[in-house]
Scaffold this motif. Structure first.
Motif, mmCIF file in Angstrom:
data_model
loop_
_atom_site.group_PDB
_atom_site.id
_atom_site.type_symbol
_atom_site.label_atom_id
_atom_site.label_comp_id
_atom_site.label_asym_id
_atom_site.label_seq_id
_atom_site.Cartn_x
_atom_site.Cartn_y
_atom_site.Cartn_z
ATOM 1 N N ALA A 211 -8.525 15.653 -16.518
ATOM 2 C CA ALA A 211 -9.058 14.344 -16.895
ATOM 3 C C ALA A 211 -9.088 14.179 -18.416
ATOM 4 O O ALA A 211 -8.778 13.099 -18.940
ATOM 5 N N VAL A 212 -9.448 15.246 -19.114
ATOM 6 C CA VAL A 212 -9.474 15.203 -20.581
ATOM 7 C C VAL A 212 -8.070 14.948 -21.123
ATOM 8 O O VAL A 212 -7.872 14.123 -22.035
ATOM 9 N N ALA A 213 -7.069 15.638 -20.560
ATOM 10 C CA ALA A 213 -5.685 15.466 -21.017
ATOM 11 C C ALA A 213 -5.208 14.032 -20.794
ATOM 12 O O ALA A 213 -4.561 13.443 -21.675
ATOM 13 N N LEU A 214 -5.533 13.459 -19.640
ATOM 14 C CA LEU A 214 -5.117 12.074 -19.350
ATOM 15 C C LEU A 214 -5.771 11.081 -20.306
ATOM 16 O O LEU A 214 -5.113 10.165 -20.819
ATOM 17 N N LEU A 215 -7.064 11.233 -20.540
ATOM 18 C CA LEU A 215 -7.760 10.311 -21.442
ATOM 19 C C LEU A 215 -7.227 10.407 -22.869
ATOM 20 O O LEU A 215 -7.085 9.392 -23.565
ATOM 21 N N ARG A 216 -6.945 11.629 -23.329
ATOM 22 C CA ARG A 216 -6.428 11.792 -24.692
ATOM 23 C C ARG A 216 -5.033 11.200 -24.834
ATOM 24 O O ARG A 216 -4.719 10.571 -25.852
ATOM 25 N N GLN A 217 -4.199 11.418 -23.814
ATOM 26 C CA GLN A 217 -2.861 10.847 -23.871
ATOM 27 C C GLN A 217 -2.900 9.326 -23.746
ATOM 28 O O GLN A 217 -2.067 8.616 -24.327
ATOM 29 N N LYS A 218 -3.867 8.826 -23.012
ATOM 30 C CA LYS A 218 -4.025 7.372 -22.909
ATOM 31 C C LYS A 218 -4.438 6.775 -24.253
ATOM 32 O O LYS A 218 -3.882 5.762 -24.704
ATOM 33 N N SER A 219 -5.414 7.398 -24.923
ATOM 34 C CA SER A 219 -5.878 6.886 -26.210
ATOM 35 C C SER A 219 -4.811 7.023 -27.289
ATOM 36 O O SER A 219 -4.760 6.213 -28.230
ATOM 37 N N ALA A 220 -3.926 8.024 -27.161
ATOM 38 C CA ALA A 220 -2.851 8.214 -28.140
ATOM 39 C C ALA A 220 -1.646 7.319 -27.857
ATOM 40 O O ALA A 220 -0.699 7.282 -28.643
ATOM 41 N N GLY A 221 -1.648 6.631 -26.711
ATOM 42 C CA GLY A 221 -0.544 5.760 -26.335
ATOM 43 C C GLY A 221 0.594 6.454 -25.632
ATOM 44 O O GLY A 221 1.602 5.822 -25.279
ATOM 45 N N THR A 222 0.451 7.767 -25.395
ATOM 46 C CA THR A 222 1.522 8.540 -24.746
ATOM 47 C C THR A 222 1.755 8.064 -23.322
ATOM 48 O O THR A 222 2.902 7.874 -22.892
ATOM 49 N N LEU A 223 0.693 7.856 -22.583
ATOM 50 C CA LEU A 223 0.841 7.422 -21.191
ATOM 51 C C LEU A 223 1.478 6.030 -21.111
ATOM 52 O O LEU A 223 2.267 5.752 -20.206
ATOM 53 N N GLN A 224 1.127 5.182 -22.045
ATOM 54 C CA GLN A 224 1.704 3.839 -22.034
ATOM 55 C C GLN A 224 3.216 3.887 -22.256
ATOM 56 O O GLN A 224 3.981 3.141 -21.626
ATOM 57 N N ARG A 225 3.664 4.786 -23.133
ATOM 58 C CA ARG A 225 5.101 4.928 -23.365
ATOM 59 C C ARG A 225 5.795 5.542 -22.156
ATOM 60 O O ARG A 225 6.913 5.156 -21.786
ATOM 61 N N LEU A 226 5.122 6.524 -21.519
ATOM 62 C CA LEU A 226 5.698 7.146 -20.311
ATOM 63 C C LEU A 226 5.799 6.137 -19.171
ATOM 64 O O LEU A 226 6.708 6.216 -18.336
ATOM 65 N N PHE A 227 4.856 5.187 -19.147
ATOM 66 C CA PHE A 227 4.866 4.177 -18.101
ATOM 67 C C PHE A 227 6.110 3.275 -18.197
ATOM 68 O O PHE A 227 6.583 2.720 -17.205
ATOM 69 N N GLY A 228 6.649 3.175 -19.408
ATOM 70 C CA GLY A 228 7.784 2.295 -19.618
ATOM 71 C C GLY A 228 9.141 2.941 -19.395
ATOM 72 O O GLY A 228 10.159 2.234 -19.388
ATOM 73 N N ILE A 229 9.206 4.262 -19.203
ATOM 74 C CA ILE A 229 10.500 4.907 -19.008
ATOM 75 C C ILE A 229 10.894 4.842 -17.532
ATOM 76 O O ILE A 229 10.026 4.756 -16.652
ATOM 77 N N PRO A 230 12.204 4.895 -17.252
ATOM 78 C CA PRO A 230 12.676 4.757 -15.859
ATOM 79 C C PRO A 230 12.497 6.041 -15.047
ATOM 80 O O PRO A 230 13.455 6.728 -14.716
ATOM 81 N N THR A 231 11.278 6.375 -14.767
ATOM 82 C CA THR A 231 10.983 7.532 -13.928
ATOM 83 C C THR A 231 9.662 7.282 -13.220
ATOM 84 O O THR A 231 8.982 6.287 -13.492
ATOM 85 N N SER A 232 9.312 8.154 -12.318
ATOM 86 C CA SER A 232 8.093 7.976 -11.538
ATOM 87 C C SER A 232 6.864 8.276 -12.390
ATOM 88 O O SER A 232 6.646 9.427 -12.784
ATOM 89 N N PHE A 233 6.092 7.241 -12.690
ATOM 90 C CA PHE A 233 4.878 7.432 -13.480
ATOM 91 C C PHE A 233 3.852 8.275 -12.714
ATOM 92 O O PHE A 233 3.132 9.077 -13.284
ATOM 93 N N GLY A 234 3.830 8.068 -11.382
ATOM 94 C CA GLY A 234 2.918 8.862 -10.549
ATOM 95 C C GLY A 234 3.220 10.343 -10.622
ATOM 96 O O GLY A 234 2.310 11.176 -10.641
ATOM 97 N N ALA A 235 4.514 10.700 -10.692
ATOM 98 C CA ALA A 235 4.890 12.114 -10.794
ATOM 99 C C ALA A 235 4.452 12.702 -12.128
ATOM 100 O O ALA A 235 4.064 13.876 -12.209
ATOM 101 N N VAL A 236 4.515 11.882 -13.186
ATOM 102 C CA VAL A 236 4.077 12.339 -14.505
ATOM 103 C C VAL A 236 2.577 12.646 -14.481
ATOM 104 O O VAL A 236 2.128 13.702 -14.941
ATOM 105 N N VAL A 237 1.804 11.715 -13.943
ATOM 106 C CA VAL A 237 0.352 11.901 -13.868
ATOM 107 C C VAL A 237 0.012 13.110 -12.990
ATOM 108 O O VAL A 237 -0.851 13.932 -13.333
ATOM 109 N N ALA A 238 0.696 13.236 -11.861
ATOM 110 C CA ALA A 238 0.469 14.371 -10.964
ATOM 111 C C ALA A 238 0.804 15.686 -11.658
ATOM 112 O O ALA A 238 0.127 16.702 -11.454
ATOM 113 N N GLY A 239 1.839 15.696 -12.486
ATOM 114 C CA GLY A 239 2.201 16.907 -13.220
ATOM 115 C C GLY A 239 1.133 17.332 -14.202
ATOM 116 O O GLY A 239 0.836 18.523 -14.335
#
Length: 386
Positions: A211-239
């Motif tokens: 949870a800490v890793a997800l929140l930090r990546q969200k605040s840094a904008g990393t998750l938002q950029r990953l959401f825009g790439i042509p791959t499964s965002f759910g798989a990224v979060v699960a990883g």
């Protein structure tokens, strides 16, 4: 699958390089287990006793047999030496906890009806000195009673001395008053009790790292950029979450191996059950942390709420004050730690498998509910404007 694997591997490598985190999650619980287990350990362990029997008389064989008696072995581990100097040296250098020298005139004094005594040497461990002293006093008190009978009734009563010595060995009973595994810590020892309590507590901290890793990546904008790439965002979060869970698995392995082979903790041998309970605890901890993260605005807020809740669960389940859960009633059972602790201690002390599976079942139900809540609330954690 490839996306999940790459993310999982990256997250695992990243966390393995966080040395401060690894110290907190592995060395801190090991330190707490050692300190609390040692401080509250009320079990008298067998004392290593160095023995020199210089008596060559009729009673030598009965004395040697005494040290090998089934009623004595739980309290002393005898080692025979060839002279008194070696006994002294063994006690001084710590290779023996206690020393005993049987004098050369031991048999002659008994035959004459005189009181007998042995020369003893105390070691550095007070509890082991008590154990060895108790064994010897119990034995010699019976022998001296028989010696007094010899003086009154004559040498013919000496024929019953061997039987009297066997009875003396059988009467040996060394125990700790006001403590013991069946009182202060239930059916397990102090170090077993705290090994379980802090394994469960810190496994949930391991689950929180996702949870800490997800929140930090969200605040840094990393998750938002990953959401825009042509791959499964759910798989990224699960990883990312799986990488944190793997950290918890390694944490459990390290704590169990070190406590077993360094501290001598008996985990009961049912490692399939220990693995299942540990996995369910990691899932429950991760689910709880993600659910809290979905309501918390920052990492600091989430950690504060999680820490407060985890400390409360640890306290209510008896992890800080031994067996307090028995006094709190229903409130102590409304948390993850209680059922995980009960299941692990049941495996340790050989409780009914039905009871153990009942505790595991309740833990699994809690983990499932928290996992479902986490999945439902996950968009609030990973998406910028969810």
């Amino acid at each position: 699958m490839r996306t999940w694997w790459i993310t999982f591997t990256y997250e695992w490598i990243k966390m393995s390089r966080m040395h401060t985190l690894l110290v907190v999650l592995t060395l801190l619980p090991l330190l707490l287990i050692y300190l609390l287990g040692s401080a509250f350990d009320s079990v008298i362990k067998p004392a290593k006793v160095a023995i020199y029997n210089s008596d060559q008389g009729a009673q030598r064989a009965s004395v040697d047999a005494f040290w090998q008696g089934a009623d004595v072995v739980p309290y002393v581990i005898p080692t025979v030496f060839t002279n008194e100097d070696k006994v002294r040296e063994a006690v001084q250098n710590g290779s023996a906890d206690y020393g005993v020298v049987i004098p050369a005139d031991y048999s002659d004094k008994l035959a004459a009806g005189e009181a007998v005594s042995w020369r003893t040497f105390d070691g550095n461990d007070g509890s082991k000195n008590i154990a060895a002293n108790s064994v010897i006093r119990s034995y010699l008190s019976q022998v001296n009673m028989q010696s007094a009978a010899v003086k009154v009734l004559g040498p013919e009563s000496l024929s019953g001395l061997a039987g009297s010595q066997k009875e003396a060995a059988a009467r040996v009973n060394v125990q700790t008053l006001g403590g013991g595994s069946d009182q202060t810590f239930g059916s397990v020892s102090a170090i077993q009790y705290y090994s379980v309590a802090y394994l469960i507590m810190f496994l949930q901290y391991g689950g929180m790292t996702g949870a800490v890793a997800l929140l930090r990546q969200k605040s840094a904008g990393t998750l938002q950029r990953l959401f825009g790439i042509p791959t499964s965002f759910g798989a990224v979060v699960a990883g990312i979450i799986s990488g944190a869970a793997m950290l918890g698995v390694m944490q459990a392995i390290i704590i169990i191996v070190v406590t077993k082979y360094v501290y001598g903790v008996d985990w009961g041998g049912a490692y399939w059950g220990i693995a299942l309970i540990s996995l369910l605890t990691i899932i429950a901890g991760s689910g709880l942390a993600l659910t809290i993260a979905s309501f918390a605005a920052t990492v600091k807020t989430m950690q504060t709420l999680f820490n407060t809740l985890l400390f409360s669960m640890t306290f209510l389940s008896g992890g800080m004050v031994a067996m307090i859960q028995n006094k709190l009633g229903l409130i102590s059972k409304l948390n993850i730690n209680f059922w995980a602790n009960a299941a692990l201690r049941g495996l340790m002390d050989g409780s009914s498998r039905v009871l153990v599976w009942q505790n595991i079942g309740i833990l699994a139900a809690i983990a499932a509910v928290l996992a479902i809540l986490a999945i439902i609330r996950l968009p609030k954690v990973v998406k910028q404007h969810a």
